[in-house]
Design an enzyme around this catalytic site. Sequence first.
Site, PDB file in Angstrom:
ATOM      1  N   ASN A   7       0.873  -1.172   0.000  1.00  0.00           N
ATOM      2  CA  ASN A   7       0.000   0.000   0.000  1.00  0.00           C
ATOM      3  C   ASN A   7       0.910   1.223   0.000  1.00  0.00           C
ATOM      4  OD1 ASN A   7      -1.906   1.938   0.407  1.00  0.00           O
ATOM      5  ND2 ASN A   7      -2.842   0.994   2.214  1.00  0.00           N
ATOM      6  N   ARG A  91      -2.708  -2.134  -3.460  1.00  0.00           N
ATOM      7  CA  ARG A  91      -3.950  -1.407  -3.222  1.00  0.00           C
ATOM      8  C   ARG A  91      -3.961  -0.185  -4.145  1.00  0.00           C
ATOM      9  NH1 ARG A  91      -6.096   1.964   1.947  1.00  0.00           N
ATOM     10  NH2 ARG A  91      -8.253   1.921   1.283  1.00  0.00           N
ATOM     11  N   HIS A 180     -13.638   1.456  -0.085  1.00  0.00           N
ATOM     12  CA  HIS A 180     -13.632   0.319   0.867  1.00  0.00           C
ATOM     13  C   HIS A 180     -14.219  -0.930   0.212  1.00  0.00           C
ATOM     14  CE1 HIS A 180     -14.013   3.386   4.419  1.00  0.00           C
ATOM     15  NE2 HIS A 180     -12.743   3.014   4.274  1.00  0.00           N
ATOM     16  N   ARG A 241     -13.067  13.448   8.855  1.00  0.00           N
ATOM     17  CA  ARG A 241     -13.738  13.907   7.625  1.00  0.00           C
ATOM     18  C   ARG A 241     -15.187  14.265   7.915  1.00  0.00           C
ATOM     19  NH1 ARG A 241     -12.129   8.842   3.945  1.00  0.00           N
ATOM     20  NH2 ARG A 241     -10.538   8.326   5.482  1.00  0.00           N
ATOM     21  N   GLU A 383      -8.174  -5.753   5.375  1.00  0.00           N
ATOM     22  CA  GLU A 383      -8.069  -5.350   3.972  1.00  0.00           C
ATOM     23  C   GLU A 383      -6.839  -5.937   3.290  1.00  0.00           C
ATOM     24  OE1 GLU A 383      -9.301  -1.154   4.887  1.00  0.00           O
ATOM     25  OE2 GLU A 383     -10.278  -1.379   2.946  1.00  0.00           O
TER      26      GLU A 383
END
Length: 397
Positions: A7, A91, A180, A241, A383
Amino acid sequence: MNILVLNCGSSSLKYKLFEMTTYEVLAKGQADRIGLPGALFTHETPGLAPVQCETPLADHAAAVSALLTHLADARQGIPADRSDIAGVGHRVVHGGEHFRSSVVVDPAVRGLLEKTKALAPLHNPPNLMGIDVCARLMPDVPQVAVFDTAFHQTMEPRAFTYAIPYRYYAEDAVRRYGFHGTSHRYVAARTAELLAGRSGDPRIITCHLGAGSSLCAVAKGKSRDTSMGFTPLSGLVMGTRSGDLDPAVVSFLMEKERCSIAEALDILNRQSGVFGISGVSPDFRDLEQEAARGHERARLALDVFAYSAARGIASLIPAAGGLDALAFTAGIGENSPVMRLRICAYFSWLGLKLDEDKNNAGGEGDIAAGESAVRVFVVPTDEEKMIARETEAVLKK
Ligand code: AMP
């Protein structure tokens, strides 16, 4: 078979090496401050003390070289034959409209990936740099791109079309994409398994509640709608956020702060959410602690989050065509019985009821009361493991 999952961020790189029969993590680590003074490399092999070195890392190529050196170094715990890498799963945040599933990166795919940079200017360029660097340093190892957006490509136009002049979609691909996806796909599939045929084609809403949070309506195993949009800023209230708000707030902030659009977006991305409301922390453990001590704005932040999640779930019921099961995952969804209870309380009118003991128990499973009209599951997500599984599946095709 061993799969390396990578990632890559703009100045960081995280990795995990999986053995794919048992999903054992053979090694993991990360590089921070790549290209900056004080770069730090950490490598961990289970059972051994982590190796940390402050070493200059001029660029991502230097970081990937360092990780390959650590993996090949038998003194760091992995016997040489086990450090063999059959494929690298990357990713990639945005796959645009073209990528509906994970792919092996060949020159044609690499060309198409270039076009996705404009859709996610902060995330995709470093993701693609990771692919290029690995392709250069490991020319015989296949590189696989696994997209956060791919699972949501089954949404219908009514769910992904924004009500702005159509040319912005036709010419610039401005629409809802959702993120996601690797997590929602896994959690929905696992929830369907756990329902064990209790309802034919279960209608599920998956709730990925972590530092970033999103919901997904799943019917017949496909994503029908999701709360995030063109970027991961929209939808639910998150750690830092804002989630959805009236777009006119952006111009208000710019006038009030006399700031640029980038600075206004920084307020919405990094200074908002439960952190912005509480002024305490984006971490729900801190907020729950402060709220218990009577901190009013910590309480308000948790209230706003729970309501935002419940409102989001309710808004997705039409897309799922009903609701057989809710599935909670990620840092908050897996670990906060209090937050699950608060969100579920909004659906008592529907006959949804939690079993208090099961909700408090932890781990994967059904946490609804026997008589509940809707099943509720906790399904831990991982993930990186999902990216490794996707990579393996693509390589075996
Ligand atoms: P993730 O992005 O999935 O790693 O989730 C990170 C978020 O999960 C952070 O906001 C943490 O506060 C939250 N989290 C982790 N453990 C707990 C816990 N035991 N109770 C409440 N929130 C938690």
